[in-house]
Each structure stands twice: as C-alpha cells, then as structure tokens.
Design an enzyme around this catalytic site. Structure first.
Site, short mmCIF file in Angstrom:
data_model
loop_
_atom_site.label_atom_id
_atom_site.label_comp_id
_atom_site.label_asym_id
_atom_site.label_seq_id
_atom_site.Cartn_x
_atom_site.Cartn_y
_atom_site.Cartn_z
N ASP A 148 41.00 16.87 46.84
CA ASP A 148 40.50 18.00 46.07
C ASP A 148 40.29 17.66 44.60
OD1 ASP A 148 40.18 21.01 45.94
OD2 ASP A 148 41.73 20.69 44.44
N ASP B 84 43.27 34.42 64.10
CA ASP B 84 44.59 35.01 63.83
C ASP B 84 45.28 35.31 65.16
OD1 ASP B 84 45.52 38.32 62.50
OD2 ASP B 84 46.73 36.59 63.14
N ASN C 285 48.46 35.77 65.92
CA ASN C 285 49.60 36.72 65.99
C ASN C 285 49.25 38.07 65.36
OD1 ASN C 285 49.52 36.04 63.32
ND2 ASN C 285 51.71 35.52 63.13
N HIS D 104 33.91 26.05 51.76
CA HIS D 104 34.67 27.24 51.37
C HIS D 104 34.45 27.61 49.90
CE1 HIS D 104 36.87 23.86 49.92
NE2 HIS D 104 37.64 24.67 49.20
N ASP D 105 33.68 26.75 49.17
CA ASP D 105 33.40 27.05 47.75
C ASP D 105 31.94 27.41 47.52
OD1 ASP D 105 35.44 24.30 46.54
OD2 ASP D 105 35.93 26.43 46.80
N ASP E 253 43.80 18.42 53.58
CA ASP E 253 43.22 18.63 52.25
C ASP E 253 44.32 18.36 51.22
OD1 ASP E 253 40.73 21.03 51.24
OD2 ASP E 253 41.77 19.53 50.02
N GLU F 243 36.45 14.78 46.64
CA GLU F 243 35.58 15.84 46.12
C GLU F 243 35.29 15.53 44.67
OE1 GLU F 243 37.12 19.57 45.03
OE2 GLU F 243 35.33 20.68 45.54
N ASP G 27 45.84 31.36 61.63
CA ASP G 27 47.08 30.55 61.69
C ASP G 27 46.86 29.29 62.54
OD1 ASP G 27 47.91 33.41 63.49
OD2 ASP G 27 47.29 31.53 64.43
N ASP H 109 48.35 39.26 62.46
CA ASP H 109 48.97 39.73 61.20
C ASP H 109 47.94 39.79 60.08
OD1 ASP H 109 50.54 36.63 59.90
OD2 ASP H 109 48.49 37.10 60.54
O1 TEU Z 1 37.11 22.81 43.93
C1 TEU Z 1 36.84 21.89 42.87
C2 TEU Z 1 35.87 22.37 41.90
O2 TEU Z 1 35.41 21.63 41.05
C3 TEU Z 1 35.53 23.80 41.76
O3 TEU Z 1 34.92 23.98 40.50
C4 TEU Z 1 34.54 24.26 42.77
O4 TEU Z 1 33.35 23.57 42.60
C5 TEU Z 1 34.43 25.76 42.54
O5 TEU Z 1 35.48 26.28 43.27
C6 TEU Z 1 33.10 26.32 42.95
O6 TEU Z 1 33.14 27.70 42.63
C7 TEU Z 1 38.34 22.49 44.56
C8 TEU Z 1 38.49 23.36 45.80
O7 TEU Z 1 37.44 23.06 46.73
C9 TEU Z 1 38.45 24.80 45.37
O8 TEU Z 1 38.54 25.67 46.51
C10 TEU Z 1 39.65 25.05 44.46
O9 TEU Z 1 39.58 26.37 43.98
C11 TEU Z 1 39.63 24.07 43.27
O10 TEU Z 1 39.40 22.72 43.66
C12 TEU Z 1 41.00 24.06 42.60
O11 TEU Z 1 41.92 23.44 43.46
#
Ligand code: TEU
Length: 546
Positions: free
Chosen positions: A202, A20, A22, A323-324, A97, A255, A28, A24
C-alpha cells in the site's frame, strides 16, 4: 515452470463488502471461503485481500493496530487459516495487503511511543517539535494526501507533532529505524510462513522520507519531493527482498501513485517488485491539479497511456478499477451501452500484456452509487469527510461541500457485492449492511444469479474472456505491438512463437469504420458477429491471424 502471477488473473476482494456469512452487516472471512467455488468457476487464480488485520477502521483497515492479528469484524485467525487451506485445495493463491507507510494510532507501537518517550518505539515514527511561538505551527509545510496538514499535535504534549501523510489516525512509520525494519521483516515472514503467496504494498512509494525540510509549495502534496520514490526506499525494498522474499516463491505488487514508465521500471528491474500499480491512466478523467474535479473522458486518452506502459514498462499490472477508483463501467461507458461497453473494457483488460487485476463486482458490471449521499454522515469514506470539513472551514454551503466530494467518494466502489435478487442482493440474510446496497441489483438485474442465467450478460462474457486468457499462451506470454487505427480504437497484435492474435476494440459510443485487409478468423466478440468494416459502439473482437 512459469511464475504463477504471470499465468493467472488476480481478483481483488474488499472483505467488508464481499459476503456477510454471519449476517452482522459486515463481509467476513467465512463468507469468502463460502464463495471460493464461485471464484474458481470464474477462473480466478490469485485473490488479493484488502486488509483484514486488527484495525479501528478509520480508513477501512488501512490503519493497522496489530499486523499479526485478524480484525474480529472479519473473523478469527482460524477462519483465515481455513480460507487459506480451502483456497489452496482449489489451487487459488492468497495475497495480503501490506500497509507499510503507516500504522494505526492505536497500534501498540504508537501507544508505547507517546506514553513512554524513552522506548525504542519512539523511533518508529516521526515526532518533531512545532515551529513559532509556543510551537503552535507544524514542524514543516507538508500537506496530508487526505487534506490538511500532515502533522498532528500530541495530546500529551501539543508542542510535539507526529507525521501522517494520510489521515491523523494513520501515523507514518520511520524506516530510518532498524528495529522497525526488523519488525516489518518478521511480519512478512509470519504471513509467508502461513502460506500466503505475496503482498500488495500500500502507498509504497511514500515509505522513505529523506528529509523533513519544507517542500516546494503545491496545490496538493506539498513535501512530496522528500518522500516519493526516494533512493532510500529502493535500498529498503532490496533489503526486504534479500532478507525475506528471496526465501519464498512469492510476488509483490507495489502501489505507486507517483509512477511513470521509468519509475515503474526502477522498481521492477531492481527486483524490488514483480510489478507496480500505476495511476496515470486512473487520472485520465480527473483534474490535473485538483483530483476532485472531473475532466471529460476520451477513450483515446486512456489508450495513449495504457499503450505507453505496454511498450515501455518491464512488466504491467493491468487494472481498470479497485477499492479507491470509481466503477469503470460508470466512468468509461455510456449508460445505454453498459452491456456492450463493459464487455469491451473486459477484453481490453484481459488481452493486454501483463497480469490482469479484476475488482470484485467488475465481472457483473457493478456501477457507482445509484444516488449521492444526502448528508456527509451517510458516507463511510474518510476522504469524503476530510474534504467536506475543509470546504466547510472555508464556509462552503453544506450541499456544495458535499457535492465537491462526488468524484472522490470511494463508497461508490465499495457497496456490497450483488449476488442475487434476494434482500440486500444476497450479501447477507437481511441485517443492515455497513454501506447501502446499490438498488440496481433488482431494477437492472445487476447480480450474479440473474446474469449467470443470461447468456448475453456481462458476467458470462467475463467468464468466456477469462477462460480464453487462461488458456492462451499468446495472451499470457506474447509480445504486444500496436497497429494504426482510429484514436478511440484499441488495435494491437499479440504474438508468441509465431502464433498471432489481433485484438480490435472500439472504446467509443460511436460507429467507427476499419478497412484494413488483414486476413483473419474471428474467435470471440461481444456482438457475436464480425462488424469490423463498420464497428458499432463498443464493438470488440479477438481474431486469429496468419
Ligand atoms: O491508497 C494510496 C493513495 O495514494 C491514495 O491517495 C489513493 O490514491 C486514494 O485513496 C484515492 O482516492 C492506499 C489505499 O489503496 C487506500 O485505500 C488508502 O486509503 C490509502 O492508501 C491509505 O492507506
């Protein structure tokens, strides 16, 4: 000249949490630019940016309101152009993405469609009449992947519903509509003409809906047989490849939560994607039917799946976290061996055949949240809110309703990057971050600065491993052959032009003996000595063999 994606490692940045600049509270684009030398020094060759487009952020940017604009929270288009330029100066490529399955409910296409039913944008989405008396029931029995029905009634006319496989602010796009496909091609060209190297696509397996008929009843994702990996999707992807992508030196990773080896190969062999993110290995410790349930983790189950793809998949996108998905060191390694274990998994990720994807913070062994949220309002993940609200609808007590979200709570892997031991782990200059910083940046010294100064840190091992891989033709281009070993031991040979590397990784917290007689020379190990006869917990080593 070999394609860049085959030669380089990819580093995923979650912009909200990276740096981050700046102060906030939000990461960014300028912050990313400031950290490019860090990434170059780490050995990164490609950066995948989670969405930075204009978005109301119901799902942290995976709900796009303008595909050709930058979310002011992250900065301006000039900031992006500067990032692209500075990355290219350092020979680092940028991948965006691309969220194609749905747009935000605040996208101008959708706003047009609901306020002016005769507009062409009405066909960009799925609008269907409800069923039953006064159309009080949704058009079919499909379930949202983010809990509840996949249909939401329009405020303007509650007898008409729109489709959303994710949250209701993420409105599914209708790829039967040629005008939409043209707009999508135009968006891809816009970013590719700027010099973006490619896209991570995605939830791409869900893009094409063959029918809106009622699906077979399932515990989750009723209706999936009409939208997962459909023939129409393959046709669409080949059209995008022909109309757009073939005109650029680019790469696309899809994905595909539904992927199997065969499904992956369908996408790769038809040149629709260079590779796909598969999920079988990510589900190894999740309930088979209800993903919120945690199953006991056994390394052998992870290895069985990874090796199945190593041997059967045309090209592999190797990843352990993103991130998931929860932090891999918290998921797969016993806390007391966090250092050795994180190194063992880094060697697995960076010696497998295919392109390795590293998620921000993985290189310093960042972990899940150090404490669970006390109330649902403390979470920033729409999946947590949706699961909690459903549980409350079934009269679960608040504490239990929150508890069942624990293993699905994506805040775990989205806490701010831990740069040093200053306020907020150096993520910014002190302003309250959008999501709390994990306190172990201080009490466990899990931060870049402390680890860079520690010869034996996870970070320095990642740097050695990435350097080794970047310089090894065998690891970048070689074949993969699994060797017989203890089920919790990854033992395989990579070969290229007659040169061989033997990789042995004990992925368990137990001592395991290995008595093979292979003549070998150790090149790299997390214990810095060769314990191959009796491998200690999480021992890993790379050997040169004849
Ligand atoms: O995730 C796709 C997806 O199938 C989700 O079920 C994912 O496996 C789930 O978030 C796991 O808890 C993509 C992105 O990576 C995710 O961050 C988004 O929330 C989702 O699509 C909707 O765009």
């Amino acid at each position: 000249m070999e394609k860049a994606y085959k030669e380089r490692i990819v580093y995923q940045i979650y912009p909200s949490s990276f740096y981050d600049s700046n102060n906030d509270g939000w990461g960014d684009l300028k912050g990313i630019t400031e950290k490019l030398d860090y990434l170059k020094d780490l050995g990164v060759g490609i950066i995948w940016l989670s969405p930075i487009y204009a978005s109301p952020m119901y799902d942290m940017g995976y709900d796009i309101s303008d595909y050709k604009a930058i979310n002011p929270r992250f900065g301006t288009m000039e900031d992006f152009d500067c990032l692209l330029h500075e990355a290219n100066i350092r020979d680092i490529k940028i991948v965006m993405d691309l969220v194609l399955n749905h747009s935000s409910s605040e996208n101008k296409w959708f706003l047009e469609a609901i306020n002016n039913p005769t507009t062409k944008y009405r066909n960009y989405y799925y609008f269907e009449k409800g069923k039953g008396r006064n159309a009080k029931r949704p058009p079919n029995n499909w379930q949202s992947i983010f809990v509840g029905s996949a249909w939401e009634p329009l405020v303007q006319d509650p007898t008409i519903y729109y489709l959303h496989l994710y949250c209701k602010e993420q409105v599914d796009l209708n790829y039967h509509c040629e005008d939409l496909v043209k707009d999508i091609e135009d968006i891809m060209k816009f970013w590719l003409d700027k010099g973006v190297y490619g896209f991570r696509c995605d939830a791409v397996c869900n893009l094409y809906k063959t029918s809106l008929a009622n699906g077979k009843h399932r515990i989750v994702q009723t209706g999936r047989e009409f939208y997962e990996d459909q023939e129409g999707l393959h046709t669409l992807l080949r059209k995008l490849r022909k109309d757009v992508l073939n005109n650029y030196d680019t790469f696309m990773v899809g994905e595909v939560p539904s992927a199997t080896v065969d499904i992956s190969n369908d996408y790769i062999k038809n040149k629709e994607f260079e590779m796909v993110f598969t999920f079988e290995h990510q589900n190894v410790d999740k309930g088979r039917f209800i993903p919120t349930i945690k199953r006991f983790y056994r390394p052998r189950n992870l290895l069985k799946i990874l090796f199945k793809y190593q041997e059967g998949c045309a090209y592999c996108a190797n990843y352990l976290e993103n991130h998931d998905q929860l932090r891999s060191v918290s998921r797969f390694v016993k806390e007391k061996y966090r250092n050795e274990g994180a190194k063992a998994y880094s060697m697995l990720l960076l010696t497998l055949k295919g392109t390795p994807f590293l998620y921000q913070g993985q290189e310093i062994g960042m972990t899940n949240l150090s404490e669970e949220p006390k109330k649902v309002e403390d979470s920033r993940d729409v999946v947590v809110t949706n699961i909690y609200n459903l549980a409350r609808k079934f009269h679960f007590p608040k504490k239990l309703a929150l508890r069942i979200t624990k293993h699905m709570n994506r805040d775990n892997e989205r806490t701010p990057m831990q740069w040093n031991d200053s306020v907020n782990a150096g993520f910014n200059k002190g302003w309250k971050p959008w999501l709390g910083v994990n306190t172990n940046y201080l009490d466990k010294h899990i931060n870049v600065k402390d680890e860079a100064e520690d010869h034996d840190s996870i970070y320095n091992f990642y740097k050695d491993m990435i350097k080794f891989r970047n310089e090894s033709e065998i690891l970048k281009k070689g074949t993969f052959v699994r060797l017989k070993s203890h089920k919790d031991v990854a033992k395989f040979v990579r070969t290229y032009k007659g040169h061989k590397l033997l990789i042995v990784i004990n992925l368990s917290s137990h001592k395991i003996a290995d008595n093979d007689k292979i003549d070998r020379k150790m090149l790299l190990s997390n214990y810095r000595q060769d314990f191959i006869k009796m491998m200690p917990p999480y021992f890993c080593a790379i050997y040169e063999i004849a």
